[in-house]
Design a protein around this motif. Structure first.
Motif, PDB file in Angstrom:
ATOM      1  N   CYS A   1       0.923  -1.312   0.151  1.00 51.61           N
ATOM      2  CA  CYS A   1       0.077  -0.278  -0.260  1.00 51.61           C
ATOM      3  C   CYS A   1       0.412   1.366   0.286  1.00 51.61           C
ATOM      4  O   CYS A   1       1.958   1.685   0.687  1.00 51.61           O
ATOM      5  N   GLU A   2       0.811   1.981  -1.097  1.00 53.61           N
ATOM      6  CA  GLU A   2       1.944   3.192  -1.415  1.00 53.61           C
ATOM      7  C   GLU A   2       1.076   4.588  -1.213  1.00 53.61           C
ATOM      8  O   GLU A   2       0.184   5.014  -2.298  1.00 53.61           O
ATOM      9  N   ALA A   3       1.223   5.199  -0.287  1.00 55.94           N
ATOM     10  CA  ALA A   3      -0.014   6.491  -0.653  1.00 55.94           C
ATOM     11  C   ALA A   3       1.173   7.495   0.635  1.00 55.94           C
ATOM     12  O   ALA A   3       0.799   8.752   0.414  1.00 55.94           O
ATOM     13  N   HIS A   4       1.710   6.825   1.608  1.00 55.85           N
ATOM     14  CA  HIS A   4       2.234   8.111   2.309  1.00 55.85           C
ATOM     15  C   HIS A   4       3.589   8.106   2.083  1.00 55.85           C
ATOM     16  O   HIS A   4       3.996   8.048   1.150  1.00 55.85           O
ATOM     17  N   THR A   5       4.515   9.467   2.357  1.00 53.18           N
ATOM     18  CA  THR A   5       5.094  10.290   1.894  1.00 53.18           C
ATOM     19  C   THR A   5       6.578  10.449   3.013  1.00 53.18           C
ATOM     20  O   THR A   5       7.222  10.945   2.494  1.00 53.18           O
ATOM     21  N   ASP A   6       6.134  10.039   3.953  1.00 50.57           N
ATOM     22  CA  ASP A   6       7.214   9.310   5.115  1.00 50.57           C
ATOM     23  C   ASP A   6       7.136   8.265   5.327  1.00 50.57           C
ATOM     24  O   ASP A   6       5.782   7.786   4.896  1.00 50.57           O
ATOM     25  N   ASP A   7       7.475   8.182   6.213  1.00 48.07           N
ATOM     26  CA  ASP A   7       7.966   7.154   7.134  1.00 48.07           C
ATOM     27  C   ASP A   7       6.160   6.095   7.963  1.00 48.07           C
ATOM     28  O   ASP A   7       5.594   7.534   8.742  1.00 48.07           O
ATOM     29  N   VAL A   8       6.281   5.421   8.307  1.00 44.64           N
ATOM     30  CA  VAL A   8       4.636   5.124   8.319  1.00 44.64           C
ATOM     31  C   VAL A   8       5.009   4.076   9.816  1.00 44.64           C
ATOM     32  O   VAL A   8       5.982   3.642  10.147  1.00 44.64           O
ATOM     33  N   SER A   9       4.151   4.915  10.902  1.00 41.63           N
ATOM     34  CA  SER A   9       4.742   4.664  12.186  1.00 41.63           C
ATOM     35  C   SER A   9       4.272   3.203  13.206  1.00 41.63           C
ATOM     36  O   SER A   9       4.470   2.583  13.851  1.00 41.63           O
ATOM     37  N   SER A  10       2.676   3.051  12.750  1.00 38.26           N
ATOM     38  CA  SER A  10       1.869   2.724  13.159  1.00 38.26           C
ATOM     39  C   SER A  10       0.640   1.821  12.239  1.00 38.26           C
ATOM     40  O   SER A  10       0.020   3.085  10.982  1.00 38.26           O
ATOM     41  N   VAL A  11       0.448   1.111  12.779  1.00 34.17           N
ATOM     42  CA  VAL A  11      -0.464   0.321  11.908  1.00 34.17           C
ATOM     43  C   VAL A  11      -1.870  -0.637  12.418  1.00 34.17           C
ATOM     44  O   VAL A  11      -1.255  -0.729  13.838  1.00 34.17           O
ATOM     45  N   ALA A  12      -3.060  -0.874  11.941  1.00 36.42           N
ATOM     46  CA  ALA A  12      -4.121  -1.482  13.336  1.00 36.42           C
ATOM     47  C   ALA A  12      -4.869  -2.096  11.877  1.00 36.42           C
ATOM     48  O   ALA A  12      -5.180  -1.412  11.135  1.00 36.42           O
ATOM     49  N   PHE A  13      -5.504  -2.832  12.206  1.00 37.05           N
ATOM     50  CA  PHE A  13      -6.761  -3.641  11.704  1.00 37.05           C
ATOM     51  C   PHE A  13      -8.182  -3.468  12.078  1.00 37.05           C
ATOM     52  O   PHE A  13      -8.018  -2.603  13.740  1.00 37.05           O
TER      53      PHE A  13
END
Length: 242
Positions: free
Chosen positions: A132-144
């Motif tokens: 999944c690509e859309a953020h323009t910087d580090d991804v810090s957190s994910v959750a379902f």
């Protein structure tokens, strides 16, 4: 009594679903499981990661542990044997910063400093769809989400995004858009809200349908809010800060 055994900073801890155990991940590159009653180590140290272990959590059935690391890998462990049962490799090009099991335990989502999110089959270790690509910087957190249909991600780009867990496409406009880094995201038990913590020392609540904040930001911390989560009944929020 403190649970002692790690030889470097402890980055993450989580209870097992039945509340009997606690798993921990450390900069010493290991994972350990402790008795919540006696504080004694009951399993570990699990060795396999070549970098610091960042985030750890149990599977919904309590039989497995998932971990991420600076070595760009995600591992799923049988915590009773300490063996890696699935290695999720090749999906990220930089440090993996956050991982989460789906509510049914069939999938694992990971976020990375390479700005992408990847969904994985927890049994085979294969990537589900493209990153999944859309953020323009580090991804810090994910959750379902509680129903497992959506994934929320927070990023240093100041936004929160919601994705379709199966197609990998965004399902709404980005939440936020400020200059402050989003460091933590979590769904409410009913999936209607998301709580976020950010580098501006604020905790915010978001409506997943409208994308708007609910009420005013929660103020009280004076530095980065590293983690925030809802209570099981959805009435309270816990947060921790630098």
């Amino acid at each position: 009594m403190p649970s002692e055994g790690h030889t470097d900073s402890v980055r993450s801890v989580a209870f097992s679903p039945d509340g009997k155990y606690v798993v921990s991940g450390s900069d010493d590159k290991t994972i350990r499981v402790w008795s919540a009653q006696t504080s004694e180590m009951v399993a570990g140290p699990f060795k396999g990661h070549m970098g610091a272990v960042g985030f750890v959590t149990f599977s919904p059935d309590g039989q497995r542990v998932v971990s991420d690391s600076e070595d760009k890998l995600v591992r799923i462990w049988d915590w009773k044997t300490g063996k890696t049962v699935t290695k999720l490799a090749g999906g990220h090009q930089d440090r993996v910063s956050s991982v989460a099991f789906s509510p049914d335990g069939r999938y694992v989502v990971s976020g990375s400093d390479d700005k992408t999110i990847q969904n994985w089959d927890a049994q085979t270790g294969r990537a589900v769809g493209e990153p999944c690509e859309a953020h323009t910087d580090d991804v810090s957190s994910v959750a379902f989400s509680p129903d497992g249909k959506c994934i929320a991600s927070g990023s240093f780009d100041g936004t929160i995004r919601i994705w379709d867990a199966h197609t990998g496409r965004t399902v709404a406009e980005p939440l936020g858009g400020g200059t402050d880094r989003v460091l933590s995201v979590a769904f409410s038990p009913d999936g209607k809200l998301i709580v976020s913590g950010s580098s501006d020392s604020m905790v915010r609540i978001w409506d997943t349908l409208t994308g708007q904040t609910v009420g005013e930001p929660f103020r009280g911390h004076t530095d980065y809010v590293r983690s925030a989560a809802f209570s099981p009944d959805g009435n309270r929020i816990v947060s921790c800060s630098d």
